[in-house]
Design a protein around this motif. Sequence first.
Motif, PDB file in Angstrom:
ATOM      1  N   MET A   1       0.844  -1.173   0.000  1.00 33.70           N
ATOM      2  CA  MET A   1       0.000   0.000   0.000  1.00 33.70           C
ATOM      3  C   MET A   1       0.885   1.230   0.000  1.00 33.70           C
ATOM      4  SD  MET A   1      -2.703   0.920   2.960  1.00 33.70           S
ATOM      5  CE  MET A   1      -4.120   1.852   2.550  1.00 33.70           C
ATOM      6  N   GLY A   2       0.619   2.118  -0.904  1.00 34.05           N
ATOM      7  CA  GLY A   2       1.400   3.325  -0.954  1.00 34.05           C
ATOM      8  C   GLY A   2       1.055   4.267   0.183  1.00 34.05           C
ATOM      9  N   GLY A   4       0.568   7.389   0.042  1.00 30.83           N
ATOM     10  CA  GLY A   4      -0.514   8.282  -0.371  1.00 30.83           C
ATOM     11  C   GLY A   4      -1.879   7.656  -0.172  1.00 30.83           C
ATOM     12  N   ASP A   5      -1.976   6.343  -0.466  1.00 33.32           N
ATOM     13  CA  ASP A   5      -3.243   5.637  -0.267  1.00 33.32           C
ATOM     14  C   ASP A   5      -3.609   5.581   1.205  1.00 33.32           C
ATOM     15  OD1 ASP A   5      -3.582   5.138  -2.983  1.00 33.32           O
ATOM     16  OD2 ASP A   5      -2.555   3.202  -2.884  1.00 33.32           O
ATOM     17  N   LYS A   6      -2.614   5.366   2.051  1.00 37.00           N
ATOM     18  CA  LYS A   6      -2.870   5.323   3.491  1.00 37.00           C
ATOM     19  C   LYS A   6      -3.415   6.668   3.968  1.00 37.00           C
ATOM     20  CE  LYS A   6       0.523   1.814   4.684  1.00 37.00           C
ATOM     21  NZ  LYS A   6       1.712   1.470   5.444  1.00 37.00           N
ATOM     22  N   LYS A   8      -4.994   8.936   2.134  1.00 34.53           N
ATOM     23  CA  LYS A   8      -6.340   9.127   1.594  1.00 34.53           C
ATOM     24  C   LYS A   8      -7.373   8.359   2.407  1.00 34.53           C
ATOM     25  CE  LYS A   8      -4.987   9.844  -3.205  1.00 34.53           C
ATOM     26  NZ  LYS A   8      -4.993   9.266  -4.556  1.00 34.53           N
ATOM     27  N   ASN A   9      -7.049   7.116   2.762  1.00 36.03           N
ATOM     28  CA  ASN A   9      -7.991   6.305   3.537  1.00 36.03           C
ATOM     29  C   ASN A   9      -8.226   6.889   4.927  1.00 36.03           C
ATOM     30  OD1 ASN A   9      -8.315   4.516   1.420  1.00 36.03           O
ATOM     31  ND2 ASN A   9      -6.785   3.088   2.172  1.00 36.03           N
ATOM     32  N   GLU A  12     -10.388   9.944   4.559  1.00 31.72           N
ATOM     33  CA  GLU A  12     -11.786   9.572   4.325  1.00 31.72           C
ATOM     34  C   GLU A  12     -12.443   9.124   5.634  1.00 31.72           C
ATOM     35  OE1 GLU A  12     -14.536   6.576   1.604  1.00 31.72           O
ATOM     36  OE2 GLU A  12     -12.370   6.508   1.378  1.00 31.72           O
ATOM     37  N   LYS A  45     -11.249  -0.383   2.513  1.00 34.24           N
ATOM     38  CA  LYS A  45     -10.107  -0.127   1.629  1.00 34.24           C
ATOM     39  C   LYS A  45      -8.795  -0.413   2.351  1.00 34.24           C
ATOM     40  CE  LYS A  45     -12.416   3.511  -0.987  1.00 34.24           C
ATOM     41  NZ  LYS A  45     -12.439   4.972  -1.229  1.00 34.24           N
ATOM     42  N   GLN A  46      -8.705   0.023   3.606  1.00 32.01           N
ATOM     43  CA  GLN A  46      -7.490  -0.207   4.387  1.00 32.01           C
ATOM     44  C   GLN A  46      -7.246  -1.699   4.561  1.00 32.01           C
ATOM     45  OE1 GLN A  46      -8.008   1.981   8.042  1.00 32.01           O
ATOM     46  NE2 GLN A  46      -7.980   3.951   7.020  1.00 32.01           N
ATOM     47  N   GLU A  49      -5.963  -3.201   1.309  1.00 32.33           N
ATOM     48  CA  GLU A  49      -4.565  -2.838   1.078  1.00 32.33           C
ATOM     49  C   GLU A  49      -3.632  -3.591   2.024  1.00 32.33           C
ATOM     50  OE1 GLU A  49      -3.328  -1.130  -1.396  1.00 32.33           O
ATOM     51  OE2 GLU A  49      -5.282  -0.605  -2.217  1.00 32.33           O
ATOM     52  N   ASP A  53      -0.468  -5.884   1.030  1.00 33.92           N
ATOM     53  CA  ASP A  53       0.854  -5.734   1.641  1.00 33.92           C
ATOM     54  C   ASP A  53       1.354  -7.060   2.193  1.00 33.92           C
ATOM     55  OD1 ASP A  53       0.943  -3.041   1.052  1.00 33.92           O
ATOM     56  OD2 ASP A  53       0.434  -2.374   3.086  1.00 33.92           O
TER      57      ASP A  53
END
Length: 61
Positions: A1-2, A4-6, A8-9, A12, A45-46, A49, A53
């Motif tokens: 998981m990038g 940036g994705d972490k 964003k999640n 949110e 989503k987390q 991801e 990972d």
Amino acid sequence: MGFGDKIKNKAEEASGKGKEALGEATDNEQMQAEGAGDQASAKTKQAGENVKDAAKNITGQ
């Protein structure tokens, strides 16, 4: 998981918590439900991801 994705999640999830709290404060059930839904979506989503990972760590990629 990038990274940036972490971010964003988490953003949110935080937004959902805020929306839910605002809905509670204003007695707006729809906003409460939307906030709870946003939180659930972010957590799902987390979790997805995290599975990715873990799979990468197992395969060594």
